[in-house]
Design a protein around this motif. Structure first.
Motif, PDB file in Angstrom:
ATOM      1  N   GLU A 168       0.897  -1.488   0.064  1.00  0.00           N
ATOM      2  CA  GLU A 168      -0.057  -0.131   0.039  1.00  0.00           C
ATOM      3  C   GLU A 168       1.149   0.944  -0.464  1.00  0.00           C
ATOM      4  OE1 GLU A 168      -2.696  -0.310   2.815  1.00  0.00           O
ATOM      5  OE2 GLU A 168      -3.577  -1.803   3.064  1.00  0.00           O
ATOM      6  N   PHE A 169       1.961   1.296   0.603  1.00  0.00           N
ATOM      7  CA  PHE A 169       2.681   2.114   0.366  1.00  0.00           C
ATOM      8  C   PHE A 169       3.768   2.535  -0.244  1.00  0.00           C
ATOM      9  CE2 PHE A 169       2.597   2.023   5.581  1.00  0.00           C
ATOM     10  CZ  PHE A 169       1.587   3.145   5.487  1.00  0.00           C
ATOM     11  N   ALA A 170       3.937   1.163  -0.636  1.00  0.00           N
ATOM     12  CA  ALA A 170       4.728   1.191  -2.505  1.00  0.00           C
ATOM     13  C   ALA A 170       3.624   2.127  -3.509  1.00  0.00           C
ATOM     14  CB  ALA A 170       5.311   0.036  -2.997  1.00  0.00           C
ATOM     15  N   ASP A 171       2.876   1.844  -3.433  1.00  0.00           N
ATOM     16  CA  ASP A 171       1.339   2.316  -4.177  1.00  0.00           C
ATOM     17  C   ASP A 171       1.711   3.425  -4.033  1.00  0.00           C
ATOM     18  OD1 ASP A 171       1.096  -0.170  -5.536  1.00  0.00           O
ATOM     19  OD2 ASP A 171      -1.177  -0.346  -4.157  1.00  0.00           O
ATOM     20  N   LEU A 172       1.312   4.250  -2.864  1.00  0.00           N
ATOM     21  CA  LEU A 172       1.364   5.385  -2.652  1.00  0.00           C
ATOM     22  C   LEU A 172       2.430   6.826  -2.947  1.00  0.00           C
ATOM     23  CD1 LEU A 172      -0.616   5.443   1.503  1.00  0.00           C
ATOM     24  CD2 LEU A 172      -1.862   6.407  -1.064  1.00  0.00           C
ATOM     25  N   ALA A 173       3.157   5.681  -2.357  1.00  0.00           N
ATOM     26  CA  ALA A 173       4.560   6.909  -3.175  1.00  0.00           C
ATOM     27  C   ALA A 173       5.029   6.906  -5.130  1.00  0.00           C
ATOM     28  CB  ALA A 173       6.172   5.842  -2.921  1.00  0.00           C
ATOM     29  N   ASP A 174       4.336   5.323  -5.035  1.00  0.00           N
ATOM     30  CA  ASP A 174       4.106   5.828  -6.591  1.00  0.00           C
ATOM     31  C   ASP A 174       3.515   6.627  -7.727  1.00  0.00           C
ATOM     32  OD1 ASP A 174       6.876   3.438  -6.906  1.00  0.00           O
ATOM     33  OD2 ASP A 174       5.046   1.670  -7.490  1.00  0.00           O
ATOM     34  N   GLY A 175       2.693   6.511  -6.489  1.00  0.00           N
ATOM     35  CA  GLY A 175       1.715   8.336  -7.047  1.00  0.00           C
ATOM     36  C   GLY A 175       1.957   9.152  -6.392  1.00  0.00           C
ATOM     37  N   ALA A 176       2.606   9.387  -5.495  1.00  0.00           N
ATOM     38  CA  ALA A 176       3.848  10.835  -5.241  1.00  0.00           C
ATOM     39  C   ALA A 176       4.799  11.650  -5.846  1.00  0.00           C
ATOM     40  CB  ALA A 176       4.336  10.177  -4.243  1.00  0.00           C
ATOM     41  N   VAL A 177       5.322  10.113  -6.629  1.00  0.00           N
ATOM     42  CA  VAL A 177       6.645  10.977  -7.285  1.00  0.00           C
ATOM     43  C   VAL A 177       6.428  11.685  -8.185  1.00  0.00           C
ATOM     44  CG1 VAL A 177       8.205   9.534  -8.782  1.00  0.00           C
ATOM     45  CG2 VAL A 177       8.290   9.087  -6.506  1.00  0.00           C
TER      46      VAL A 177
END
Length: 396
Positions: A168-177
């Motif tokens: 879930e955090f990887a998905d959020l980070a991948d949206g943030a970058v």
């Protein structure tokens, strides 16, 4: 009489040479010998870590088990012994651990460590324990086995967390970058490392500060302010307790905010006031969400409604984790609205240029004033007045 003196002197010299390896004239050789032996043990330990050789690691002794950190993709790992204190067949060593996470750290991350060693009957030294030095921050593997999850633009490392949670955090980070690159540009690494400990207390351990400093704070970003291109990559450290209280939008805003700090780090230094660095990060975080000032700045909105319009832009001390949640929220909201004002009135390109110009000054005195004049063509007094009017218009 003179001949007798020469003979006695020769005997003293011979005795000193004979015993140098045992007691050493001046007492330095044994200590230096132990330090060299400890360094050799830690060199073997480091080589085992990089070779992913669990048996070779175990042969160097105890401490955090290799299994705890084997999931961390490492490009470098080494120890530098700085001091050894020996007491018979035991020794305590202070050492600097340097490591790089592959694909993320452009320079070594360093950590102060304390190791206790024991000497066996055959004279070999082995590690009995390894831990953070007093007052030094913990490493994630000090808290348990590390699990790694990779995203398109991220590496998420967790301890005491499920793989699904870390995804879930990887998905959020991948949206943030991509969101940060769309606002700031692509002249940064375009990758983030996210650390997800088990609890608030563990988060505080990673940061080397009391847990009370971060209660209610969903995440923070570490790193060398103003470190430039050679600085180690930042770490986004999550407070899982506070994160659990956020909805999906809030979680994405937080990760995008923290990712902005990673992207802007090389242009952020002592010249940059917190209202600008935190305000800009919030501006990027909210940029594509459609959130209105009344929705995103409730504390400041309530203050304005009470007739408590701030006289000045938030000071650095207003951003301190002092336990006054209202003051902290108003500081963040005020900084965000200052950046939002610049983006709306002067344009997003000017906002980025203003941020970079402030950091380029290098020191605080005159940095904001100079950038306001050269980039926005306005005085500090006029900008503050415009900001106060903007607060009333947006929140009143």
């Amino acid at each position: 009489m003179a001949g007798h003196g020469r003979a006695r002197g020769s005997g003293v010299v011979a005795l000193c040479l004979l015993l140098v390896s045992l007691v050493a004239c001046g007492g330095r050789a044994p200590q230096d010998g132990v330090r060299s032996a400890v360094q050799r043990v830690l060199d073997r330990r480091a080589a085992a870590v990089l070779a992913q050789d669990a048996l070779a690691y175990a042969a160097t002794g105890g401490g955090p088990s290799y299994a705890r950190l084997r999931a961390v993709p490492l490009a470098a790992w080494s120890y530098r012994v700085t001091e050894v204190r020996r007491d018979g067949d035991t020794a305590t060593a202070d050492a600097e651990l340097s490591y790089r996470v592959e694909g993320h750290d452009r320079a070594p991350v360093t950590a102060a460590r304390t190791l206790r060693l024991v000497r066996s009957g055959d004279g070999r030294w082995t590690v009995a324990s390894e831990r953070p030095a007093p007052k030094a921050a913990e490493q994630l593997w000090d808290q348990g086995a590390v699990t790694a999850v990779r995203g398109a633009h991220s590496l998420v490392l967790g301890a005491g967390q499920s793989r699904a949670r870390l995804r879930e955090f990887a998905d959020l980070a991948d949206g943030a970058v991509p969101a940060v690159s769309a606002a700031w540009g692509t002249g940064w690494a375009g990758q983030v490392v996210v650390l997800v400990p088990k609890s608030l207390d563990d988060m505080a351990g990673l940061l080397g500060s009391p847990a009370s400093s971060y209660r209610g704070i969903a995440a923070v970003t570490t790193g060398e302010t103003g470190g430039g291109a050679k600085a180690p990559a930042d770490r986004i450290v999550v407070n899982p307790d506070a994160y659990a209280m956020l909805g999906q939008l809030g979680r994405q805003v937080v990760l995008t905010h923290e990712t902005t700090h990673v992207a802007t780090r090389a242009h952020t230094n002592g010249a940059t006031p917190l209202w600008l660095s935190e305000g800009y990060a919030d501006w990027v975080g909210y940029r594509e969400t459609g959130r209105t000032p009344r929705e995103a700045a409730p504390e400041l909105g309530s203050a304005v409604a009470r007739g408590e319009l701030p006289e000045e832009l938030p000071a650095d001390e207003d951003f301190g984790f002092s336990g006054d949640g209202g003051r902290l929220a108003r500081a963040y909201e005020g900084g965000w609205l200052a950046c939002r004002l610049i983006a709306e009135r002067w344009g997003e390109v000017k906002l980025d240029a203003f941020y970079r110009a402030v950091g380029a000054h290098g020191t605080r005195p005159g940095a904001v004033e100079g950038a306001l004049d050269s980039v926005l063509g306005v005085s500090p007094e006029d900008f503050t007045a415009s900001w106060r009017e903007y607060l009333v218009a947006q929140l009143g």
